[in-house]
Scaffold this active site. Structure first.
Site, PDB file in Angstrom:
ATOM      1  N   TRP A 213       7.675   3.779  14.842  1.00  0.00           N
ATOM      2  CA  TRP A 213       7.685   5.125  13.311  1.00  0.00           C
ATOM      3  C   TRP A 213       6.640   5.118  12.615  1.00  0.00           C
ATOM      4  O   TRP A 213       5.936   5.266  11.871  1.00  0.00           O
ATOM      5  CB  TRP A 213       8.807   5.064  12.684  1.00  0.00           C
ATOM      6  CG  TRP A 213       9.671   3.727  11.742  1.00  0.00           C
ATOM      7  CD1 TRP A 213       9.249   2.336  11.824  1.00  0.00           C
ATOM      8  CD2 TRP A 213      10.194   4.089  10.756  1.00  0.00           C
ATOM      9  NE1 TRP A 213       9.886   1.889  10.288  1.00  0.00           N
ATOM     10  CE2 TRP A 213      10.298   2.308   9.722  1.00  0.00           C
ATOM     11  CE3 TRP A 213      10.726   4.874   9.834  1.00  0.00           C
ATOM     12  CZ2 TRP A 213      11.298   2.205   9.118  1.00  0.00           C
ATOM     13  CZ3 TRP A 213      11.777   4.383   8.770  1.00  0.00           C
ATOM     14  CH2 TRP A 213      12.093   3.267   8.382  1.00  0.00           C
TER      15      TRP A 213
ATOM     16  N   GLY B 120      14.414   0.436  11.325  1.00  0.00           N
ATOM     17  CA  GLY B 120      13.569  -0.117  10.705  1.00  0.00           C
ATOM     18  C   GLY B 120      13.928  -0.762   9.575  1.00  0.00           C
ATOM     19  O   GLY B 120      12.964  -0.966   8.785  1.00  0.00           O
TER      20      GLY B 120
ATOM     21  N   ASP C 126      15.692  -3.650   8.631  1.00  0.00           N
ATOM     22  CA  ASP C 126      16.353  -4.947   9.497  1.00  0.00           C
ATOM     23  C   ASP C 126      16.938  -6.300   8.919  1.00  0.00           C
ATOM     24  O   ASP C 126      18.043  -5.920   9.382  1.00  0.00           O
ATOM     25  CB  ASP C 126      14.854  -6.203   9.949  1.00  0.00           C
ATOM     26  CG  ASP C 126      13.551  -5.176  10.361  1.00  0.00           C
ATOM     27  OD1 ASP C 126      13.884  -4.239  10.495  1.00  0.00           O
ATOM     28  OD2 ASP C 126      12.971  -5.767  10.588  1.00  0.00           O
TER      29      ASP C 126
ATOM     30  N   GLU D 214       2.998  -4.111   1.868  1.00  0.00           N
ATOM     31  CA  GLU D 214       3.587  -3.158   2.553  1.00  0.00           C
ATOM     32  C   GLU D 214       5.312  -3.209   2.547  1.00  0.00           C
ATOM     33  O   GLU D 214       5.952  -1.963   2.670  1.00  0.00           O
ATOM     34  CB  GLU D 214       4.979  -4.635   3.745  1.00  0.00           C
ATOM     35  CG  GLU D 214       5.234  -4.492   4.914  1.00  0.00           C
ATOM     36  CD  GLU D 214       5.997  -6.039   5.845  1.00  0.00           C
ATOM     37  OE1 GLU D 214       5.193  -6.847   5.037  1.00  0.00           O
ATOM     38  OE2 GLU D 214       6.090  -5.769   6.519  1.00  0.00           O
TER      39      GLU D 214
ATOM     40  N   TRP E 106       4.266  -0.219  16.804  1.00  0.00           N
ATOM     41  CA  TRP E 106       5.593  -0.239  16.243  1.00  0.00           C
ATOM     42  C   TRP E 106       5.641   1.396  16.137  1.00  0.00           C
ATOM     43  O   TRP E 106       4.652   2.416  15.969  1.00  0.00           O
ATOM     44  CB  TRP E 106       5.803  -1.042  15.391  1.00  0.00           C
ATOM     45  CG  TRP E 106       6.476  -2.335  14.618  1.00  0.00           C
ATOM     46  CD1 TRP E 106       8.024  -2.061  14.997  1.00  0.00           C
ATOM     47  CD2 TRP E 106       5.787  -3.550  15.258  1.00  0.00           C
ATOM     48  NE1 TRP E 106       8.227  -3.689  15.320  1.00  0.00           N
ATOM     49  CE2 TRP E 106       7.223  -3.908  15.412  1.00  0.00           C
ATOM     50  CE3 TRP E 106       4.435  -3.466  15.550  1.00  0.00           C
ATOM     51  CZ2 TRP E 106       6.682  -5.652  15.406  1.00  0.00           C
ATOM     52  CZ3 TRP E 106       4.304  -4.830  15.248  1.00  0.00           C
ATOM     53  CH2 TRP E 106       4.892  -5.893  15.330  1.00  0.00           C
TER      54      TRP E 106
END
Ligand code: 9YW
Length: 429
Positions: free
Chosen positions: A37, A168, A170, A403, A35
Site C-alpha cells: 500500500w 498495515g 501492525d 512516518e 511495500w
C-alpha cells in the site's frame, strides 16, 4: 516562496531521493523494499507531477503478484537487506502460486486500483492512459477476485485478515485481544532488526513481534495455501478497515472497467455483497464500526481510527456518518484538547491501550488523515475535513515528513523522509 510551494518541493525531493530506480522505498533506511500500500499511495502522489514514474511504480509492484491473484505485502526486488524478515524467512516458494521474485506471503490493503484510476484520469493523453490501463486492469481484477475468494469464502461481504501485518496497522490496539489469546509455540528463530534505525518505544513490543513471527511460522508450514489458512489460522479477523479500502477500490475498478468496455457484473456483485455485509459491523450503542474476530466469535470492541474508513468507502448511512462525525468532535476520543493537539490519533485517547508514540497505538499517520479527509468530504463535512488538512500540513511544516507523529505535541516518530507522507501531502496541497 509560499509555504505550500516549499512543502511540495520537499515532498518531491523525498520521493526522488527514496527512488531506487526500480521502486520507491518507504523511507531511506528503515524499509528498503517495496511495500504494497506504500507503493499505491506513492503512485497517487507521483501522479500529481510525474505520470510516467507513477505508472512504473504500479508495474513494479505487480511484478510480485502471485499466480492466484494475491498482490503480496512486500516485494524484495533486490534480495535481502538489513530489514527483517529477510526474503527467505517467508518460504513463499513452498506455494505453487508464488512468483519468481521473492515476496512475503501476506497481502495489504488494496489501494492500488484507486491510484490507477487517478493515474488514468489525470493523463491528458487518454490514448496512452488506456494503453496502460489495459496492461494492468486484469491484474487488479484478479487481486480483488482473490480477496473475495480467499478471504471471504463464506460470502459475508467483509474480508478477513490472517495476520496483523495485512491491515498495515501492525500493533493496532484492535489486535491486542486476539494476539493475547495466542500461545506462541515453535516460533521460528528470528532476530528483530526494526529497532536499529528507530527508537524501541516507538515500535511494537516484544510479545507482539513474537506472535507476528509465530503466525508466519505456521503459515509457511501450511505452504501459504489460502484454504488451509482460512480454515486453520488462529488469528482470523473480519476487518472493517481493509474491507472499506477494498470497497472503495471496487468503485474505482468499476469505473475503469466501464472506460475499457469490460464487463462490470462481477464487480457490481462485490459492491452489493460488501454493502450488505458491512452493516453487520455497525454497533448502534457505541456508534462505531467494529471488526469481527472469527476465532473468538465476537466483535472487537476497540475504538480506533479504522472505524472512520466507512466514510472513505461510502459505506455509512447519513445517520451513521453523523454519529462518526460527532465522535470525531469528542475530545475524550479523538478531538484536540489539552492532551492532544492534532487529528487523528490512530487509537482513541479513551482506550486503556492508547500510547501516543508507539506506532499504530496512538500516533497520527498521514495516510489515515488522507483517508479521513476523503471520507469527510464525501459526506459533506467540509469544515472538519479542512481542520484535518490543516493539522496534517502543520505537522509536516513543524516536524518534516515523518512516518508518524506524537498527537500531543506533533513531534516526529519512526522513520524520517517517509515516502507516503510526502506523496499524500502532494495530494492534499
Ligand atoms: C514493519 C512500510 C510498512 C507499512 C506498514 C507499517 C510498517 C513494516 O511499514 O510495517 O516492519 O513494521 O506498519 O503499514 O506498509 O512503510
Amino acid at each position: 516562496m509560499s509555504v505550500s510551494a516549499h512543502l511540495a518541493g520537499e515532498a518531491q525531493r523525498i520521493l526522488r531521493d527514496n527512488d531506487t530506480g526500480r521502486f520507491i522505498k518507504p523511507s531511506p533506511k528503515q524499509y528498503p523494499h517495496q511495500w504494497n500500500w506504500d507503493a499505491a499511495l506513492i503512485a497517487l502522489g507521483l501522479a500529481t507531477f510525474d505520470l510516467e514514474r507513477a505508472r512504473a511504480e504500479v508495474r513494479t509492484l505487480l511484478e510480485g503478484q502471485w499466480k492466484d491473484g494475491m498482490v503480496p505485502h512486500i516485494v524484495y526486488h533486490d534480495g535481502p537487506s538489513d530489514y527483517f524478515p529477510t526474503p527467505d524467512f517467508w518460504r513463499s516458494e513452498r506455494s505453487a502460486a508464488a512468483p519468481s521474485v521473492p515476496t512475503s506471503g501476506l497481502t495489504q490493503p488494496p489501494v492500488l486500483a484507486t491510484a490507477v484510476r487517478a493515474i488514468v484520469e489525470r493523463d491528458p493523453d487518454q490514448g496512452a492512459a488506456l494503453t496502460f490501463l489495459r496492461e494492468v486492469y486484469g491484474k487488479l481484477l484478479a487481486w480483488h477476485r482473490w480477496f473475495y475468494a480467499a478471504r471471504d469464502p463464506e460470502g459475508s461481504g467483509v474480508v478477513a485478515l490472517i495476520h496483523p501485518w495485512e491491515s498495515g496497522m501492525d500493533n493496532s490496539t484492535r489486535f491486542t485481544g486476539a494476539l493475547a489469546r495466542l500461545t506462541p509455540t515453535d516460533v521460528p528463530t528470528f532476530r528483530r532488526r526494526d529497532q536499529q534505525h528507530v527508537a524501541a518505544d516507538e515500535r511494537p513490543v516484544a510479545g507482539d513481534y513474537e506472535r507476528f513471527m509465530y503466525l508466519i511460522g505456521l503459515y509457511r508450514d501450511w505452504r501459504w495455501d489460502p484454504e488451509a489458512l482460512f480454515e486453520r489460522a488462529p488469528f482470523l479477523i473480519r476487518d472493517a478497515f481493509t474491507t472499506a479500502i477494498l470497497h472503495r477500490a471496487n468503485e474505482d475498478l468499476l469505473e475503469l472497467a466501464t472506460s475499457l468496455g469490460e464487463p462490470t457484473e462481477e464487480i457490481a456483485g462485490w459492491l452489493a455483497r460488501t454493502r450488505a455485509g458491512y452493516s453487520a459491523l455497525w454497533d448502534e450503542a457505541a456508534g462505531l464500526y467494529f471488526d469481527l474476530d472469527l476465532r473468538a466469535g465476537a466483535p472487537v470492541r476497540e475504538d480506533t481510527c479504522a472505524t472512520f474508513l466507512a466514510l472513505y468507502a461510502g459505506l455509512a448511512s447519513e445517520a451513521q456518518a453523523a454519529r462518526l462525525a460527532e465522535h470525531l468532535r469528542d475530545p475524550d476520543a479523538y478531538a484536540p484538547d489539552a492532551r492532544t493537539r492534532f487529528y487523528l490519533p490512530s487509537a482513541a485517547k479513551s482506550s486503556p491501550y492508547f500510547e501516543p508514540r508507539r506506532y499504530w497505538r496512538g500516533p497520527v499517520w498521514l495516510n489515515i488523515n488522507w483517508f479521513l479527509v476523503q471520507g469527510l468530504r464525501r459526506y459533506g463535512y467540509a469544515a472538519l475535513a479542512e481542520r484535518v488538512v490543516n493539522d496534517t500540513l502543520s505537522l509536516v511544516a513543524r516536524s518534516g515528513f515523518a512516518e508518524y507523529y506524537d498527537p500531543r505535541d506533533g513531534s516526529p516518530c519512526g522513520a524520517r523522509d517517509f515516502s507516503w507522507s510526502a506523496a499524500l501531502v502532494l495530494e492534499l496541497l
